[in-house]
Design a protein around this motif. Structure first.
Motif, PDB file in Angstrom:
ATOM      1  N   GLU A  89      44.974  38.846  37.413  1.00 15.67           N
ATOM      2  CA  GLU A  89      45.667  37.650  36.925  1.00 15.67           C
ATOM      3  C   GLU A  89      45.526  36.491  37.913  1.00 15.67           C
ATOM      4  N   ASP A  90      45.673  36.787  39.206  1.00 19.77           N
ATOM      5  CA  ASP A  90      45.651  35.734  40.229  1.00 19.77           C
ATOM      6  C   ASP A  90      44.236  35.244  40.549  1.00 19.77           C
ATOM      7  N   GLU A  91      43.285  36.182  40.642  1.00 20.62           N
ATOM      8  CA  GLU A  91      41.940  35.843  41.105  1.00 20.62           C
ATOM      9  C   GLU A  91      41.022  35.360  39.980  1.00 20.62           C
ATOM     10  N   TYR A  92      41.305  35.748  38.744  1.00 20.26           N
ATOM     11  CA  TYR A  92      40.403  35.421  37.627  1.00 20.26           C
ATOM     12  C   TYR A  92      41.131  34.612  36.560  1.00 20.26           C
ATOM     13  N   TYR A  93      42.037  33.737  37.020  1.00 18.31           N
ATOM     14  CA  TYR A  93      42.838  32.898  36.124  1.00 18.31           C
ATOM     15  C   TYR A  93      41.971  31.968  35.278  1.00 18.31           C
ATOM     16  N   TYR A  94      40.752  31.651  35.769  1.00 21.00           N
ATOM     17  CA  TYR A  94      39.902  30.678  35.093  1.00 21.00           C
ATOM     18  C   TYR A  94      39.220  31.248  33.853  1.00 21.00           C
ATOM     19  N   PHE A  95      39.288  32.553  33.648  1.00 22.23           N
ATOM     20  CA  PHE A  95      38.770  33.139  32.412  1.00 22.23           C
ATOM     21  C   PHE A  95      39.741  32.849  31.271  1.00 22.23           C
ATOM     22  N   GLU A  96      39.209  32.744  30.067  1.00 22.91           N
ATOM     23  CA  GLU A  96      40.078  32.652  28.895  1.00 22.91           C
ATOM     24  C   GLU A  96      40.967  33.895  28.832  1.00 22.91           C
ATOM     25  N   THR A  97      42.187  33.727  28.297  1.00 20.04           N
ATOM     26  CA  THR A  97      43.166  34.821  28.282  1.00 20.04           C
ATOM     27  C   THR A  97      42.587  36.094  27.664  1.00 20.04           C
ATOM     28  N   GLU A  98      41.939  35.953  26.513  1.00 23.96           N
ATOM     29  CA  GLU A  98      41.381  37.126  25.827  1.00 23.96           C
ATOM     30  C   GLU A  98      40.304  37.795  26.673  1.00 23.96           C
ATOM     31  N   ASP A  99      39.458  36.960  27.286  1.00 28.74           N
ATOM     32  CA  ASP A  99      38.384  37.492  28.124  1.00 28.74           C
ATOM     33  C   ASP A  99      38.963  38.196  29.352  1.00 28.74           C
ATOM     34  N   ARG A 100      39.973  37.574  29.966  1.00 27.84           N
ATOM     35  CA  ARG A 100      40.591  38.150  31.160  1.00 27.84           C
ATOM     36  C   ARG A 100      41.263  39.485  30.839  1.00 27.84           C
ATOM     37  N   GLU A 101      41.926  39.563  29.684  1.00 31.62           N
ATOM     38  CA  GLU A 101      42.589  40.807  29.291  1.00 31.62           C
ATOM     39  C   GLU A 101      41.570  41.918  29.062  1.00 31.62           C
ATOM     40  N   GLN A 102      40.435  41.552  28.478  1.00 36.18           N
ATOM     41  CA  GLN A 102      39.394  42.551  28.239  1.00 36.18           C
ATOM     42  C   GLN A 102      38.811  43.057  29.558  1.00 36.18           C
ATOM     43  N   ILE A 103      38.542  42.133  30.490  1.00 36.42           N
ATOM     44  CA  ILE A 103      38.037  42.523  31.813  1.00 36.42           C
ATOM     45  C   ILE A 103      39.050  43.416  32.511  1.00 36.42           C
TER      46      ILE A 103
END
Length: 292
Positions: A89-103
């Motif tokens: 959440e902190d380091e990859y905040y720049y990803f879209e929410t859906e993309d970040r959740e998948q990662i």
């Protein structure tokens, strides 16, 4: 008399209960456990009636070692899910929410799928468990209170730094794997929209580790397009493995037979061929010789 207090932030209530249960086996030695709330913190207090100094010192040492065992397991194992989640959440905040959740889900699956001690997280836990326990013991030598999250934040900065680096490596692997899968889909699409130029291709490996392609009549495939691809090797960083994939995609055969496949040490190449030409590849241990 209070021997030790262990504090947890409110969201760790369920994890705190598991710590209490693990302490049950030494409850008989003369202390009781109480819970106390202070702001957003919940404390487990270990209280003992007045004892002689020697007995008190022995009980304190036993309790200290047991708490260090439990908390080191707790930090390195039980808290890992929450820590990894927060890092992403902190380091990859720049990803879209859906993309970040998948990662995040893919990384967490890799962490907890039981991939063994040779995985990145397996190695991380093996390395840090003893260090974390030792630092807890050192803290409890001079303090009777330990707040878990604060301890991690201020006394385990190097632990968190390496955990972040480990998560970064895992995220990189996940992203590379996703790019690879997208690349495979694209290559498979190119193959599917073409008419096969040769119905069946036989692949041989010569003594120079170069590939020879034969058609279904066992004649060497040597058309102008493949000649042009071969010339590109001398002009670019293209390898013979790259040339083989490019040639097969250009030909788009309905069937591929790889003869003497055990000579091909690049297993990733074989995997790629299998994925691009799904259901069309036959692996054979038998060698063949091209016809003149």
């Amino acid at each position: 008399m209070r021997l030790f207090s262990i504090g947890f932030e409110g969201y760790n209530l369920g994890l705190m209960d598991s710590v209490i249960k693990k302490m049950e086996d030494i409850r008989f030695q003369g202390f009781k456990i109480e819970e106390r709330k202070a702001g957003n913190l919940l404390f487990i207090n270990y209280i003992v009636n007045e004892l002689e100094n020697e007995s008190l010192r022995q009980l304190r040492d036993v309790l200290k070692c047991r708490i260090a065992d439990i908390l080191s397991d707790f930090i390195v194992n039980d808290l890992q899910h929450r820590l990894v989640n927060k890092i992403i959440e902190d380091e990859y905040y720049y990803f879209e929410t859906e993309d970040r959740e998948q990662i995040k889900q893919e990384v967490l699956n890799a962490v907890f799928k039981g991939s063994g001690s040779q995985s990145l997280f397996g190695q991380f836990k093996q390395k840090w468990h003893g260090f974390v326990k030792q630092r807890i013991l050192e803290h409890m030598d001079t303090h009777n209170e330990l707040i878990v999250e604060g301890f991690i934040r201020f006394r385990l900065k190097d632990f968190m730094k390496e955990l972040i680096e480990t998560v970064d490596k895992m995220v990189e692997e996940v992203l590379i794997e996703r790019e690879y899968n997208e690349f495979i889909k694209l290559l498979r699409y190119f193959v599917e929209i073409q008419e096969p130029k040769v119905r069946e291709v036989h692949i041989l490996v010569d003594d120079d580790k170069k590939y020879i392609l034969l058609d279904d009549s066992m004649r060497v495939i040597n058309n102008d397009i493949l000649k042009e691809l071969a010339r590109e090797i001398s002009d670019t960083e293209m390898t013979y493995d790259d040339l083989l994939i490019s040639s097969l995609i250009t030909i788009a055969p309905s069937k591929i037979t790889i003869h003497g496949y055990e000579k091909i040490k690049n297993t990733e190449l074989l995997n790629t061929i299998n994925k691009v030409f799904k259901g069309k590849v036959v692996m054979s241990q038998e060698g063949l010789y091209p016809q003149n």
